[in-house]
Design a protein around this motif. Structure first.
Motif, PDB file in Angstrom:
ATOM      1  N   THR A  15      -5.554  58.525 -37.062  1.00  0.00           N
ATOM      2  CA  THR A  15      -5.616  59.435 -35.912  1.00  0.00           C
ATOM      3  C   THR A  15      -5.702  58.676 -34.591  1.00  0.00           C
ATOM      4  O   THR A  15      -6.110  59.247 -33.574  1.00  0.00           O
ATOM      5  N   ILE A  16      -5.319  57.445 -34.586  1.00  0.00           N
ATOM      6  CA  ILE A  16      -5.482  56.643 -33.371  1.00  0.00           C
ATOM      7  C   ILE A  16      -4.604  57.150 -32.229  1.00  0.00           C
ATOM      8  O   ILE A  16      -4.966  57.042 -31.058  1.00  0.00           O
ATOM      9  N   ASP A  17      -3.456  57.731 -32.552  1.00  0.00           N
ATOM     10  CA  ASP A  17      -2.549  58.216 -31.499  1.00  0.00           C
ATOM     11  C   ASP A  17      -2.300  59.715 -31.592  1.00  0.00           C
ATOM     12  O   ASP A  17      -1.359  60.234 -30.998  1.00  0.00           O
ATOM     13  N   ARG A  18      -3.126  60.409 -32.348  1.00  0.00           N
ATOM     14  CA  ARG A  18      -2.960  61.864 -32.512  1.00  0.00           C
ATOM     15  C   ARG A  18      -4.249  62.448 -33.052  1.00  0.00           C
ATOM     16  O   ARG A  18      -5.093  61.724 -33.588  1.00  0.00           O
ATOM     17  N   THR A  19      -4.407  63.742 -32.925  1.00  0.00           N
ATOM     18  CA  THR A  19      -5.575  64.381 -33.492  1.00  0.00           C
ATOM     19  C   THR A  19      -5.325  64.710 -34.964  1.00  0.00           C
ATOM     20  O   THR A  19      -4.189  64.693 -35.432  1.00  0.00           O
ATOM     21  N   GLN A  53      -6.706  64.519 -27.756  1.00  0.00           N
ATOM     22  CA  GLN A  53      -5.270  64.227 -27.817  1.00  0.00           C
ATOM     23  C   GLN A  53      -4.451  65.522 -27.944  1.00  0.00           C
ATOM     24  O   GLN A  53      -3.687  65.694 -28.903  1.00  0.00           O
ATOM     25  N   SER A  56      -0.584  65.778 -28.799  1.00  0.00           N
ATOM     26  CA  SER A  56      -0.091  65.516 -30.153  1.00  0.00           C
ATOM     27  C   SER A  56       0.069  66.809 -30.939  1.00  0.00           C
ATOM     28  O   SER A  56       0.989  66.938 -31.757  1.00  0.00           O
ATOM     29  N   ASP A 283       3.257  54.797 -39.043  1.00  0.00           N
ATOM     30  CA  ASP A 283       4.513  54.631 -38.302  1.00  0.00           C
ATOM     31  C   ASP A 283       4.689  53.199 -37.782  1.00  0.00           C
ATOM     32  O   ASP A 283       3.764  52.604 -37.205  1.00  0.00           O
ATOM     33  N   MET A 303      -2.024  48.873 -31.945  1.00  0.00           N
ATOM     34  CA  MET A 303      -2.618  50.173 -31.644  1.00  0.00           C
ATOM     35  C   MET A 303      -4.140  50.081 -31.603  1.00  0.00           C
ATOM     36  O   MET A 303      -4.793  50.686 -30.762  1.00  0.00           O
ATOM     37  N   ASN A 306      -5.443  48.140 -28.554  1.00  0.00           N
ATOM     38  CA  ASN A 306      -5.330  48.883 -27.297  1.00  0.00           C
ATOM     39  C   ASN A 306      -6.213  50.115 -27.219  1.00  0.00           C
ATOM     40  O   ASN A 306      -6.264  50.772 -26.176  1.00  0.00           O
ATOM     41  N   CYS A 307      -6.912  50.455 -28.310  1.00  0.00           N
ATOM     42  CA  CYS A 307      -7.760  51.643 -28.253  1.00  0.00           C
ATOM     43  C   CYS A 307      -9.116  51.262 -27.649  1.00  0.00           C
ATOM     44  O   CYS A 307      -9.557  50.109 -27.737  1.00  0.00           O
TER      45      CYS A 307
END
Length: 329
Positions: A15-19, A53, A56, A283, A303, A306-307
């Motif tokens: 879930t780092i780039d989306r909920t 997020q 997303s 991904d 990812m 950068n979080c």
């Protein structure tokens, strides 16, 4: 209403780039399954709450037409509002007639139509859809009597040998809440305005104390909750219907690579001689030649670098080359 505002910390780094409701599940967003599920029962007009997020979820669902529904969104800013707070924030969509709430992180074949009909017959202010917690997983026990909810207990725990010795029969199976409930507009009389508020202390407990009728619809239908990475993998494998590998779009798999019981998202590369067993590959990940992973979730290391921070509830991982590896055992 689909609840989709949560943080998904136990699913990090997936879930780092989306909920959580926006993560892919066998080719479509998890919340998309929920929308299609509601659509099959004629529930076409949906409201989805957003906080973490939010884009997303919007990207995953759009206006809902791809899933056979019409979607309106509510935003919870600057703080998340809790379930009752989410209802308060969506009053304009819900206050005119009975409505259904469903959690955006579940996969199920529970007969919502039957639950709605039972609710109508009951005359209850609300109906909670419950399921026997046969495995006694860590879900709150919902107490019932004669088809009605009477209260809420502690988390379920495994049966002990002492309990078995002390009872003539097998201990009763506790009931758990499925995240699906049907509510009448009068519930808004209990829900405070404009504050963080959860549904049990704000509505269910006071309603029961006031003698309101809360119906229990009990089902043994299939129900899966995808709240942790091991659950996500196990449920994915269980629903792959005979196949042991799911591949998303634009995946490149070397002929000499060996992959078993794994889920690959989009744009994944698995190089020659690599071996994967019980893995989730997110991904854009590249598995280098000869690398071997078992019982792991893998995302791109950049990812994680950068979080802002790794959630406290997240499983611990490590960076290896260009990937971030999270062991699942």
């Amino acid at each position: 209403m689909i609840l989709a505002a949560g943080f998904g910390t136990r699913l990090f780094p997936l879930t780092i780039d989306r909920t959580k409701p926006a993560i892919p599940f066998l080719g479509k967003p998890l919340v998309g399954y929920v929308a299609e599920y509601l659509s099959r029962y004629g529930l076409k007009d949906l409201v989805v709450n957003l906080h973490h997020q939010p884009d997303s979820v919007i990207e995953a669902l759009g206006d809902g037409s791809a899933f056979g529904v019409n979607i309106a969104y509510t935003r919870e800013e600057p703080e998340i509002l809790g379930t009752a707070g989410a209802l308060d924030n969506a009053r304009e969509y819900l206050q005119d007639e009975a409505f259904l709430i469903v959690n955006g992180k579940i996969i199920t074949d529970i007969d919502i139509g039957a639950a709605i009909e039972a609710h109508k017959r009951s005359g209850a202010l609300a109906t909670m859809v419950l399921k026997p917690n046969v495995k006694r997983e860590r879900f709150t026990i919902v107490e019932t009597q004669d088809g009605h909810v009477t209260g809420f207990g502690d988390f379920a725990t495994p049966v002990t040998e002492e309990e078995i010795r002390d009872t003539e029969h097998e201990p009763a199976t506790p009931l758990m809440f499925t995240g699906i409930h049907i509510l009448e507009p009068a519930v808004f009389e209990y829900i405070p305005r404009g504050v963080y508020s959860d549904i049990v202390p704000s509505f269910y407990n006071p309603a029961l104390q006031n003698g309101e009728k809360i119906a229990a619809f009990v089902t043994d239908a299939n129900w899966y909750e995808l709240s942790t990475i091991p659950r996500y993998l196990d449920i994915s494998l269980a629903m792959m219907h005979g196949s042991d590998v799911f591949k998303g779009t634009n995946c490149a798999i070397a002929e000499s690579a060996r992959i078993r019981d794994s889920v690959l998202w989009d744009d994944v590369t698995v190089s020659s001689g690599a071996e994967l067993y019980r893995t989730i590959i997110a991904d854009g990940v590249t598995i280098e030649p000869g690398e071997a992973f078992e019982n792991a979730a893998i995302v791109r290391a950049d990812m994680v670098r950068n979080c802002e921070e790794i959630p406290e509830k997240a499983l611990k991982g490590y960076i290896q080359g260009e990937n971030y590896i999270v062991p699942l055992n």
